[in-house]
Write a protein that holds these residues in place. Sequence first.
Motif, mmCIF file in Angstrom:
data_model
loop_
_atom_site.group_PDB
_atom_site.id
_atom_site.type_symbol
_atom_site.label_atom_id
_atom_site.label_comp_id
_atom_site.label_asym_id
_atom_site.label_seq_id
_atom_site.Cartn_x
_atom_site.Cartn_y
_atom_site.Cartn_z
ATOM 1 N N ASN A 18 78.421 80.260 40.850
ATOM 2 C CA ASN A 18 78.494 80.486 42.289
ATOM 3 C C ASN A 18 77.102 80.233 42.861
ATOM 4 O O ASN A 18 76.209 79.767 42.159
ATOM 5 C CB ASN A 18 79.034 81.888 42.621
ATOM 6 N N TYR A 20 74.780 82.128 43.419
ATOM 7 C CA TYR A 20 73.738 82.993 42.856
ATOM 8 C C TYR A 20 73.365 82.646 41.420
ATOM 9 O O TYR A 20 72.444 83.222 40.862
ATOM 10 C CB TYR A 20 74.179 84.450 42.934
ATOM 11 N N GLY A 21 74.120 81.757 40.772
ATOM 12 C CA GLY A 21 73.784 81.383 39.409
ATOM 13 C C GLY A 21 74.999 81.028 38.578
ATOM 14 O O GLY A 21 76.128 80.981 39.071
ATOM 15 N N TYR A 49 73.402 90.121 41.489
ATOM 16 C CA TYR A 49 72.808 89.603 42.718
ATOM 17 C C TYR A 49 72.951 90.561 43.898
ATOM 18 O O TYR A 49 72.345 90.362 44.932
ATOM 19 C CB TYR A 49 73.342 88.214 43.070
ATOM 20 N N TYR A 50 73.750 91.643 43.743
ATOM 21 C CA TYR A 50 73.787 92.719 44.736
ATOM 22 C C TYR A 50 73.050 93.959 44.230
ATOM 23 O O TYR A 50 73.123 95.014 44.830
ATOM 24 C CB TYR A 50 75.224 93.097 45.082
#
Length: 57
Positions: A18, A20-21, A49-50
Amino acid sequence: MVLSWQIVRFQLKETFANAYGNYTYREALIITLQKNESKGYGECTSIDYYNISLVDF
């Protein structure tokens, strides 16, 4: 009533990507709630990532 939990690592069949990676595995918190002969299960996955950590749960 008994509550137990464990953190497990699931290897993904394919890489998940996605914005984010890329991920080849996901860690999940597995919850078990037992009373007498009945059991219920729940799970949630970490979302790095959150900044959501399974240890914090």
